[in-house]
Design an enzyme around this catalytic site. Structure first.
Site, PDB file in Angstrom:
ATOM      1  N   CYS A 114       0.812  -1.222   0.000  1.00 53.02           N
ATOM      2  CA  CYS A 114       0.000   0.000   0.000  1.00 53.02           C
ATOM      3  C   CYS A 114       0.849   1.277   0.000  1.00 53.02           C
ATOM      4  O   CYS A 114       0.544   2.242  -0.709  1.00 53.02           O
ATOM      5  CB  CYS A 114      -0.955  -0.011   1.188  1.00 53.02           C
ATOM      6  SG  CYS A 114      -0.181  -0.464   2.740  1.00 53.02           S
ATOM      7  N   HIS A 158      -3.079   6.303   4.894  1.00 50.19           N
ATOM      8  CA  HIS A 158      -1.663   6.585   5.183  1.00 50.19           C
ATOM      9  C   HIS A 158      -1.296   7.981   4.679  1.00 50.19           C
ATOM     10  O   HIS A 158      -1.867   8.474   3.695  1.00 50.19           O
ATOM     11  CB  HIS A 158      -0.753   5.606   4.437  1.00 50.19           C
ATOM     12  CG  HIS A 158      -0.808   4.182   4.915  1.00 50.19           C
ATOM     13  ND1 HIS A 158      -1.436   3.787   6.062  1.00 50.19           N
ATOM     14  CD2 HIS A 158      -0.274   3.050   4.377  1.00 50.19           C
ATOM     15  CE1 HIS A 158      -1.294   2.470   6.209  1.00 50.19           C
ATOM     16  NE2 HIS A 158      -0.594   2.002   5.195  1.00 50.19           N
TER      17      HIS A 158
HETATM   18  N1  LIG Z   1      -5.247  -3.598   5.278  1.00 50.03           N
HETATM   19  C1  LIG Z   1      -4.602  -3.035   4.282  1.00 50.03           C
HETATM   20  O1  LIG Z   1      -4.627  -1.809   4.104  1.00 50.03           O
HETATM   21  C2  LIG Z   1      -3.845  -3.851   3.292  1.00 50.03           C
HETATM   22  C3  LIG Z   1      -3.256  -3.171   2.219  1.00 50.03           C
HETATM   23  C4  LIG Z   1      -2.560  -3.900   1.272  1.00 50.03           C
HETATM   24  C5  LIG Z   1      -2.463  -5.270   1.424  1.00 50.03           C
HETATM   25  N2  LIG Z   1      -3.046  -5.904   2.473  1.00 50.03           N
HETATM   26  C6  LIG Z   1      -2.924  -7.359   2.570  1.00 50.03           C
HETATM   27  O2  LIG Z   1      -4.203  -7.963   2.433  1.00 50.03           O
HETATM   28  C7  LIG Z   1      -4.277  -9.134   3.237  1.00 50.03           C
HETATM   29  C8  LIG Z   1      -5.451  -9.041   4.181  1.00 50.03           C
HETATM   30  O3  LIG Z   1      -5.331  -7.867   4.967  1.00 50.03           O
HETATM   31  P1  LIG Z   1      -6.526  -7.322   5.866  1.00 50.03           P
HETATM   32  O4  LIG Z   1      -6.013  -6.033   6.379  1.00 50.03           O
HETATM   33  O5  LIG Z   1      -7.822  -7.368   5.154  1.00 50.03           O
HETATM   34  O6  LIG Z   1      -6.530  -8.396   7.066  1.00 50.03           O
HETATM   35  P2  LIG Z   1      -7.704  -8.813   8.067  1.00 50.03           P
HETATM   36  O7  LIG Z   1      -8.650  -7.693   8.273  1.00 50.03           O
HETATM   37  O8  LIG Z   1      -7.025  -9.391   9.228  1.00 50.03           O
HETATM   38  O9  LIG Z   1      -8.478  -9.990   7.272  1.00 50.03           O
HETATM   39  C9  LIG Z   1      -7.903 -11.242   7.026  1.00 50.03           C
HETATM   40  C10 LIG Z   1      -8.843 -12.072   6.177  1.00 50.03           C
HETATM   41  O10 LIG Z   1      -8.176 -13.318   5.884  1.00 50.03           O
HETATM   42  C11 LIG Z   1      -9.045 -14.383   6.235  1.00 50.03           C
HETATM   43  N3  LIG Z   1      -8.306 -15.583   6.639  1.00 50.03           N
HETATM   44  C12 LIG Z   1      -7.454 -15.713   7.674  1.00 50.03           C
HETATM   45  N4  LIG Z   1      -7.029 -17.004   7.762  1.00 50.03           N
HETATM   46  C13 LIG Z   1      -7.641 -17.676   6.764  1.00 50.03           C
HETATM   47  C14 LIG Z   1      -7.638 -19.028   6.343  1.00 50.03           C
HETATM   48  N5  LIG Z   1      -6.908 -19.957   6.979  1.00 50.03           N
HETATM   49  N6  LIG Z   1      -8.385 -19.378   5.273  1.00 50.03           N
HETATM   50  C15 LIG Z   1      -9.141 -18.447   4.639  1.00 50.03           C
HETATM   51  N7  LIG Z   1      -9.193 -17.157   5.002  1.00 50.03           N
HETATM   52  C16 LIG Z   1      -8.452 -16.772   6.052  1.00 50.03           C
HETATM   53  C17 LIG Z   1      -9.837 -13.851   7.393  1.00 50.03           C
HETATM   54  O11 LIG Z   1     -10.995 -14.642   7.547  1.00 50.03           O
HETATM   55  P3  LIG Z   1     -11.662 -14.874   9.008  1.00 50.03           P
HETATM   56  O12 LIG Z   1     -12.448 -13.627   9.274  1.00 50.03           O
HETATM   57  O13 LIG Z   1     -12.516 -16.063   8.782  1.00 50.03           O
HETATM   58  O14 LIG Z   1     -10.556 -15.079   9.971  1.00 50.03           O
HETATM   59  C18 LIG Z   1     -10.144 -12.445   6.881  1.00 50.03           C
HETATM   60  O15 LIG Z   1     -11.177 -12.481   5.950  1.00 50.03           O
HETATM   61  C19 LIG Z   1      -2.909  -9.250   3.924  1.00 50.03           C
HETATM   62  O16 LIG Z   1      -2.073 -10.062   3.129  1.00 50.03           O
HETATM   63  C20 LIG Z   1      -2.401  -7.834   3.908  1.00 50.03           C
HETATM   64  O17 LIG Z   1      -0.992  -7.760   3.956  1.00 50.03           O
HETATM   65  C21 LIG Z   1      -3.736  -5.222   3.421  1.00 50.03           C
END
Ligand SMILES: NC(=O)c1ccc[n+]([C@@H]2O[C@H](COP(=O)([O-])OP(=O)(O)OC[C@H]3O[C@@H](n4cnc5c(N)ncnc54)[C@H](OP(=O)(O)O)[C@@H]3O)[C@@H](O)[C@H]2O)c1
Length: 342
Positions: free
Chosen positions: A134, A247
């Site tokens: 990001c 950010h």
């Molecule tokens: N947040 C940001 O701004 C951002 C920006 C760029 C990239 N990212 C990337 O995007 C990804 C997700 O980020 P996020 O911020 O959305 O995280 P988050 O809010 O913690 O969400 C994680 C998601 O992954 C799912 N998950 C976890 N373990 C799993 C499994 N074993 N099988 C299937 N699904 C599973 C969770 O499902 P449950 O609810 O069922 O646990 C939830 O839907 C990460 O790789 C992060 O680095 C995030």
């Protein structure tokens, strides 16, 4: 592909997954069937989308048989395991994690910067495309037009990163800690090992042997890959601030050829995905609150670097804000998918 693609969202219950649904809806992205996937914990939950109720399914190796486009945001280890499985099954994967970003043959794409990198990939015929980090996206949307005009030689960037970058649980922890501190209680520290409310700290990514952390090195390496130029000198300092969403970044540029602040403002006023808030008289510049839930990267404090005056070297300073859940993740990934449906 002539008909609307069948779409799967992996990690739909997370911060980025929820944003995927909003962006797909707002942009009226064509969708045949929609499949919502998350962990076993969420299986059976229901989510409404465009007037229909969908049931979240557990992600398994059999999830992708009838999927043309799989939008992944469930963390690096899930992407590493299930990305290739989805691609093998015929789904084109757009991945938000860092799992594939530096794999040479996998395109790393910011649609305003290098849309040509997706050439040859067809929806429904497999393939993986990586969404950059990001902070890299938020930096490159405004800096690339300047780079194309006069060449960036060196960049020094400091970030002010929001809780949402660390996911839904980090946002909840910041809210809870804020309440706890105001009530005079000990703050709960489950996600980060230290107090986040009313504090700032160096980004939680692991520190590498150079002393830079992994988030900082992503900004360096990903910029080199996206621009196809490994000799750009970049030094980053990434910091978490107690902001819920969006950010901010302070960016100092050393340029190959001369340009002044007025020309930069003019250039950026025409740049795709950029909005300018640069009101010196009113001391009004971009803020994370204004950038939240917006598509564009907001740019202000556009000024000549006074430390370069009389040196023969051209320097420009910028302060930018962008919603990293949106442009830094979900929106950028959907824009990549749009390149494939057009
Ligand atoms: N947040 C940001 O701004 C951002 C920006 C760029 C990239 N990212 C990337 O995007 C990804 C997700 O980020 P996020 O911020 O959305 O995280 P988050 O809010 O913690 O969400 C994680 C998601 O992954 C799912 N998950 C976890 N373990 C799993 C499994 N074993 N099988 C299937 N699904 C599973 C969770 O499902 P449950 O609810 O069922 O646990 C939830 O839907 C990460 O790789 C992060 O680095 C995030």
């Amino acid at each position: 592909m002539s008909s609307a693609p069948n779409v799967a969202i992996v990690g739909v219950t997370g911060a980025v997954g929820q944003e995927f649904l909003r962006v797909l809806d707002q942009r009226n992205f064509p969708i045949g069937n929609l499949k919502l996937l998350a962990s076993k914990r969420s299986a059976g939950k229901t989510i409404d989308f465009k007037g229909k109720t969908y049931t979240v399914e557990e992600l398994t190796e059999d999830s992708f048989g009838d999927v043309d486009l799989a939008l992944f945001s469930a963390g690096g280890s899930i992407s590493k395991k299930f990305g290739p499985i989805a691609s093998e099954a015929g789904a084109t994967v757009v991945d938000n994690s860092s799992a594939f970003r530096m794999v040479p043959e996998i395109p790393l794409v910011v649609p305003e910067v290098n849309p040509e990198a997706v050439k040859g990939i067809e929806l429904g015929k497999g393939g993986i495309i990586a969404n950059p980090n990001c902070s890299t996206i938020i930096m490159l949307v405004p800096v690339t037009p300047i780079h194309r005009a006069v060449g960036v030689k060196r960049m020094v960037v400091s970030t002010y990163q929001a809780a949402s970058g660390a996911g839904a649980a980090a946002m909840a922890e910041l809210e809870q800690q804020t309440r706890e501190v105001l009530e005079g209680k000990e703050p709960t520290c489950d996600i980060f090992p230290r107090q986040y409310a009313f504090n700032i700290f160096s980004h939680n990514a692991p520190i590498t042997e150079t002393g830079y952390n992994e988030e900082e090195m992503k900004m360096v390496k990903e910029t080199h890959k996206i621009w196809g130029k490994n000799d750009i000198q970049i030094a980053a300092t990434c910091v978490r601030v107690p902001v819920m969403r969006a950010h901010a970044e302070s960016i100092n540029l050393e340029l190959e050829n001369p340009i002044d602040e007025k020309e930069v403002k003019e250039l950026l006023s025409k740049a795709p995905g950029v909005s300018i808030i640069d009101d010196r008289a009113g001391n009004n510049f971009p803020t994370p609150l204004e950038a939240s839930n917006k598509d564009d990267i907001f740019v202000g404090r556009i000024r000549n670097d006074i430390s370069r005056k009389g040196t023969g070297v051209c320097g420009i300073e910028l302060f930018v804000c962008g919603d990293q859940v949106r442009k830094g993740a979900a929106l950028n990934a959907v824009q990549i998918a749009e390149l494939l449906v057009k």
